[in-house]
Design an enzyme around this catalytic site. Sequence first.
Site, PDB file in Angstrom:
ATOM      1  N   ASN A  68      63.462   8.299  55.096  1.00 17.72           N
ATOM      2  CA  ASN A  68      63.250   7.694  56.411  1.00 17.72           C
ATOM      3  C   ASN A  68      63.811   8.625  57.482  1.00 17.72           C
ATOM      4  O   ASN A  68      64.980   8.574  57.813  1.00 17.72           O
ATOM      5  CB  ASN A  68      63.917   6.311  56.439  1.00 17.72           C
ATOM      6  CG  ASN A  68      63.758   5.626  57.787  1.00 17.72           C
ATOM      7  OD1 ASN A  68      63.371   6.251  58.771  1.00 17.72           O
ATOM      8  ND2 ASN A  68      64.065   4.341  57.837  1.00 17.72           N
ATOM      9  N   CYS A 108      63.445   6.201  61.842  1.00 16.94           N
ATOM     10  CA  CYS A 108      64.002   5.054  62.559  1.00 16.94           C
ATOM     11  C   CYS A 108      64.427   5.495  63.965  1.00 16.94           C
ATOM     12  O   CYS A 108      65.239   6.407  64.118  1.00 16.94           O
ATOM     13  CB  CYS A 108      65.196   4.498  61.775  1.00 16.94           C
ATOM     14  SG  CYS A 108      65.840   2.998  62.509  1.00 16.94           S
ATOM     15  N   THR A 154      57.920   3.555  63.628  1.00 15.73           N
ATOM     16  CA  THR A 154      57.649   2.825  64.871  1.00 15.73           C
ATOM     17  C   THR A 154      57.790   3.711  66.120  1.00 15.73           C
ATOM     18  O   THR A 154      58.441   4.748  66.086  1.00 15.73           O
ATOM     19  CB  THR A 154      58.603   1.625  64.976  1.00 15.73           C
ATOM     20  OG1 THR A 154      59.932   2.107  64.776  1.00 15.73           O
ATOM     21  CG2 THR A 154      58.282   0.569  63.952  1.00 15.73           C
ATOM     22  N   CYS A 207      29.574  -6.363  83.586  1.00 20.69           N
ATOM     23  CA  CYS A 207      29.129  -4.974  83.447  1.00 20.69           C
ATOM     24  C   CYS A 207      28.833  -4.370  84.815  1.00 20.69           C
ATOM     25  O   CYS A 207      29.114  -3.193  85.075  1.00 20.69           O
ATOM     26  CB  CYS A 207      27.900  -4.894  82.553  1.00 20.69           C
ATOM     27  SG  CYS A 207      26.515  -5.865  83.163  1.00 20.69           S
TER      28      CYS A 207
HETATM   29  C1  LIG Z   1      61.442  -5.293  61.715  1.00 22.22           C
HETATM   30  C2  LIG Z   1      61.083  -3.949  61.194  1.00 22.22           C
HETATM   31  C3  LIG Z   1      61.987  -3.261  60.415  1.00 22.22           C
HETATM   32  C4  LIG Z   1      61.662  -2.001  59.918  1.00 22.22           C
HETATM   33  N1  LIG Z   1      62.543  -1.345  59.111  1.00 22.22           N
HETATM   34  C5  LIG Z   1      62.210  -0.149  58.587  1.00 22.22           C
HETATM   35  C6  LIG Z   1      63.076   0.508  57.671  1.00 22.22           C
HETATM   36  O1  LIG Z   1      64.121   0.018  57.299  1.00 22.22           O
HETATM   37  N2  LIG Z   1      62.676   1.715  57.196  1.00 22.22           N
HETATM   38  C7  LIG Z   1      61.496   2.301  57.549  1.00 22.22           C
HETATM   39  O2  LIG Z   1      61.177   3.393  57.076  1.00 22.22           O
HETATM   40  N3  LIG Z   1      60.666   1.688  58.409  1.00 22.22           N
HETATM   41  C8  LIG Z   1      60.984   0.482  58.912  1.00 22.22           C
HETATM   42  N4  LIG Z   1      60.098  -0.153  59.744  1.00 22.22           N
HETATM   43  C9  LIG Z   1      58.833   0.494  60.105  1.00 22.22           C
HETATM   44  C10 LIG Z   1      57.687   0.034  59.187  1.00 22.22           C
HETATM   45  O3  LIG Z   1      57.913   0.416  57.854  1.00 22.22           O
HETATM   46  C11 LIG Z   1      56.346   0.635  59.654  1.00 22.22           C
HETATM   47  O4  LIG Z   1      56.444   2.038  59.615  1.00 22.22           O
HETATM   48  C12 LIG Z   1      55.969   0.201  61.064  1.00 22.22           C
HETATM   49  O5  LIG Z   1      56.330  -1.136  61.278  1.00 22.22           O
HETATM   50  C13 LIG Z   1      54.479   0.359  61.354  1.00 22.22           C
HETATM   51  O6  LIG Z   1      53.693  -0.432  60.495  1.00 22.22           O
HETATM   52  P1  LIG Z   1      53.063  -1.868  60.932  1.00 22.22           P
HETATM   53  O7  LIG Z   1      52.288  -1.658  62.180  1.00 22.22           O
HETATM   54  O8  LIG Z   1      52.259  -2.300  59.742  1.00 22.22           O
HETATM   55  O9  LIG Z   1      54.235  -2.767  61.148  1.00 22.22           O
HETATM   56  C14 LIG Z   1      60.423  -1.420  60.234  1.00 22.22           C
HETATM   57  C15 LIG Z   1      59.512  -2.127  61.015  1.00 22.22           C
HETATM   58  C16 LIG Z   1      59.826  -3.386  61.488  1.00 22.22           C
HETATM   59  C17 LIG Z   1      58.814  -4.128  62.314  1.00 22.22           C
HETATM   60  S1  SF4 Z   2      26.470 -10.690  79.517  1.00 26.56           S
HETATM   61 FE1  SF4 Z   2      24.970  -9.701  80.813  1.00 26.56          FE
HETATM   62  S2  SF4 Z   2      25.923  -9.610  82.820  1.00 26.56           S
HETATM   63 FE2  SF4 Z   2      27.564 -10.071  81.357  1.00 26.56          FE
HETATM   64  S3  SF4 Z   2      28.388  -8.046  80.865  1.00 26.56           S
HETATM   65 FE3  SF4 Z   2      26.838  -8.505  79.317  1.00 26.56          FE
HETATM   66  S4  SF4 Z   2      24.965  -7.589  80.106  1.00 26.56           S
HETATM   67 FE4  SF4 Z   2      26.406  -7.707  81.799  1.00 26.56          FE
END
Ligand SMILES: Cc1cc2nc3c(=O)[nH]c(=O)nc-3n(C[C@H](O)[C@H](O)[C@H](O)COP(=O)(O)O)c2cc1C
Ligand code: SF4
Length: 472
Positions: free
Chosen positions: A138, A141, A207, A354
């Site tokens: 890792n 982080c 992240t 649009c």
């Molecule tokens: C709450 C939380 C804790 C995490 N803890 C770790 C960790 O301990 N080690 C790690 O490598 N990544 C950690 N991550 C990152 C995730 O492994 C992952 O890389 C990241 O969330 C992106 O994937 P996702 O969009 O599916 O969440 C954590 C992510 C979250 C949300």
């Molecule tokens: S529904 Fe008709 S007016 Fe609305 S964005 Fe689509 S094409 Fe344009």
Amino acid sequence: MSNYIVKPDLAVTFAGIKSPNPFWLASAPPTNTGEQIMRAFDAGWGGAVWKTMGAQVTNTSSRYSSINWNGQRMMGFSNIELISDRPLDINLRELAEVKKRYPKQALIASLMVESTREAWHTVVQQAEDAGADGLELNFGCPHGMSERGMGSAVGQVPEYTEMITAWVKEKATTPVIVKLTPNISDIRVIAQAAKRGGADALAAINTINSITGIDLDTFIPQPNVDGRSTHGGYSGPAVKPIALNMVQQVMSDPESMLPISGIGGVATWKDAAEYILLGSGTVQVCTAVMHYGYRIVEDMIDGLQNWMCEKGFQSIEDFRGLSLPKVTEWKDLNLNYKVVAHIDEAKCIGCGLCYTACWDGAHQCIHVDRVSGPIDGPVELHLKPSEIEAASRNTITVTPIPKLDAASVTTPSYATPLARIPRVDETECVGCNLCSLVCPVDDCITMVEVKTHLPSETWEERTAECLTGKSC
Ligand SMILES: Cc1cc2nc3c(=O)[nH]c(=O)nc-3n(C[C@H](O)[C@H](O)[C@H](O)COP(=O)(O)O)c2cc1C
Ligand code: SF4
Ligand code: SF4
């Protein structure tokens, strides 16, 4: 005749690690304990990366925040959590037990310790003794650990990344996966360093640095920890486009290319297929599991297999990386390719989105100026396009809102009055896609290729012609 259909095989071998399918849990709360991981394997996950173990930490309360967008909760998710706050020996004892009970699933130990050779050698030995199939370092982080010289403090410096990867490789007997931080201007530089250090594989992304929002009464950013906050790591659907780009960058560069586990916003089989098309051998999931639970993997397995059947793919390797040659640099795109917006008049609900988008955000070539007449007959206009344009130039100070009601004429076969259905002036349309993106009706606006009858020509070729004295 037999009705038996052979389903495509989802099994993968990732950097030598076998897994019954490419769906792995990312290192995070869903992989905090052995009990959780066993439930996840029962639900169908092919592998799990244990919540990062190593250095001693204490976590804060609270620690998560999110962005909700248009009814979608947790469109983007941010956390200020550190690595596992459970004792290393307990984590490793549970890891050994899980591996014993689930020998076919891939079980990876995510590791982070202080940046000394001894500390890394010790933890590598401990994780391998417990039976881990591979090690994930890792280096990503983005908060807390980085302030102590670990996590992204390593992953943002190529020399550190290479050095620590090499230390780990001195000791490791199982495959070493380096998990990359996206909080860097060019992820390839770090991926190259990991490769030089001897990494067997990469995982991307961890992240993204973020502040999700601020409480406008207390002025405290989220998440609130006793009146203060800090930047968190962003994940979930919002980060997928950034992560896909980073995976593509790494996989298109021979200096950094290694087996890669794609991470970031994966929630469905479609997300997984996209990562695999860009070269990922497995995908890892965190936020979607925190949101919906382990059982989302059932749909992921079914969906991916059905799609593979439809496309004639028998294995993951059959389509892994197929989209990579289709990503190029801007200078290599064909400048003589042209598409224009086409409005399906039978689907249009006359919302005008649009029209406004094209007038205010694009090229002023959608008009709402028809008065009557059959929908597929010649268009009857209040004014000719050139007259509208001339009038617009002289008079418009704000987006013109057409006076529709008086002119509305219902036609027998269309629910929307003809005068409300916009038309595209194809000669002026630059094919930017904006109108099709804002249109709320699926497939109402499609982008249609218009033959220019010009040979393909890239910017590179055009400027080369300039340099050689030809016209440009
Ligand atoms: C709450 C939380 C804790 C995490 N803890 C770790 C960790 O301990 N080690 C790690 O490598 N990544 C950690 N991550 C990152 C995730 O492994 C992952 O890389 C990241 O969330 C992106 O994937 P996702 O969009 O599916 O969440 C954590 C992510 C979250 C949300
Ligand atoms: S529904 Fe008709 S007016 Fe609305 S964005 Fe689509 S094409 Fe344009
Ligand atoms: S594609 Fe762009 S330029 Fe063409 S009509 Fe739509 S918004 Fe206007």
